[in-house]
Design a protein around this motif. Structure first.
Motif, PDB file in Angstrom:
ATOM      1  N   HIS A  43       7.491  -3.867  -1.111  1.00  0.00           N
ATOM      2  CA  HIS A  43       7.140  -4.693  -2.266  1.00  0.00           C
ATOM      3  C   HIS A  43       8.114  -5.858  -2.344  1.00  0.00           C
ATOM      4  CE1 HIS A  43       4.058  -1.942  -3.638  1.00  0.00           C
ATOM      5  NE2 HIS A  43       4.847  -1.005  -3.154  1.00  0.00           N
ATOM      6  N   ASN A 128       3.543  -6.169   0.482  1.00  0.00           N
ATOM      7  CA  ASN A 128       2.653  -6.343  -0.664  1.00  0.00           C
ATOM      8  C   ASN A 128       3.018  -7.595  -1.441  1.00  0.00           C
ATOM      9  OD1 ASN A 128       0.994  -3.830  -0.584  1.00  0.00           O
ATOM     10  ND2 ASN A 128       3.029  -2.945  -0.540  1.00  0.00           N
ATOM     11  N   THR A 137      -2.773  -7.116  -5.859  1.00  0.00           N
ATOM     12  CA  THR A 137      -1.794  -7.090  -4.785  1.00  0.00           C
ATOM     13  C   THR A 137      -2.544  -6.967  -3.466  1.00  0.00           C
ATOM     14  OG1 THR A 137      -0.095  -6.082  -6.160  1.00  0.00           O
ATOM     15  CG2 THR A 137       0.122  -5.759  -3.790  1.00  0.00           C
ATOM     16  N   GLY A 139      -1.866  -6.036   0.550  1.00  0.00           N
ATOM     17  CA  GLY A 139      -0.940  -5.476   1.515  1.00  0.00           C
ATOM     18  C   GLY A 139      -1.348  -5.931   2.906  1.00  0.00           C
TER      19      GLY A 139
END
Length: 167
Positions: A43, A128, A137, A139
């Motif tokens: 993240h 992400n 989001t 990925g």
């Protein structure tokens, strides 16, 4: 500005695989912790910066990183930096605070902002990032983010970003 529709079209055109996740709006790393728990991969958080010469920078780091802002200019080849203003962000990359993402460079003129990606993220199998809004989001591989940036005419800098020691 090409926006999210242009982003999705380029992902398709370049055959870049990604996973999409819709979620509630998140504005800070702390708010996104609960959302991130359900999404596998690295993240991120993003710093929109301006240096003393007036150059703009977008630095993407792991969400848990405590960036050493005093050491950062030397690591990325900049001079003294400060945080950029929201109106400059809207003008240059067409997004607002809370939605910052390297994918917003689809809206930026080549050469208008230097994009820096943490070297660990650049090598990650899944990173992400927001798709230009903070209610979703995407990925995708770190290398795919670099490919997109180059496709849009940007020359991303991949660098080890200095971090502060945890207290």
């Amino acid at each position: 500005m090409r926006g999210e529709a242009g982003l999705l079209a380029d992902l398709d055109r370049l055959a870049i695989r990604f996973a999409a996740h819709e979620h509630e709006a998140v504005f800070t790393v702390a708010e996104s912790d609960a959302v991130n728990a359900a999404i596998p991969g690295a993240h991120t958080k993003n710093l929109f910066l301006k240096d003393k010469r007036g150059a703009y920078w977008l630095v993407t780091v792991p969400s848990e990183a405590r960036v050493d802002l005093k050491a950062l200019p030397g690591a990325i080849g900049s001079q003294r930096i400060s945080f950029g203003k929201a109106d400059d962000m809207a003008r240059l990359i067409g997004i607002t605070p809370g939605s910052v993402t390297p994918l917003a460079m689809i809206n930026a003129a080549p050469g208008s902002i230097t994009v820096v990606i943490d070297d660990g993220l650049a090598a990650a199998d899944r990173v992400n990032v927001h798709p230009l809004r903070n209610t979703a989001t995407l990925g995708l591989a770190g290398g795919a983010i670099l490919d997109l940036l180059r496709h849009w005419g940007h020359d991303p800098v991949v660098a080890p970003i200095p971090v502060q020691d945890n207290p």
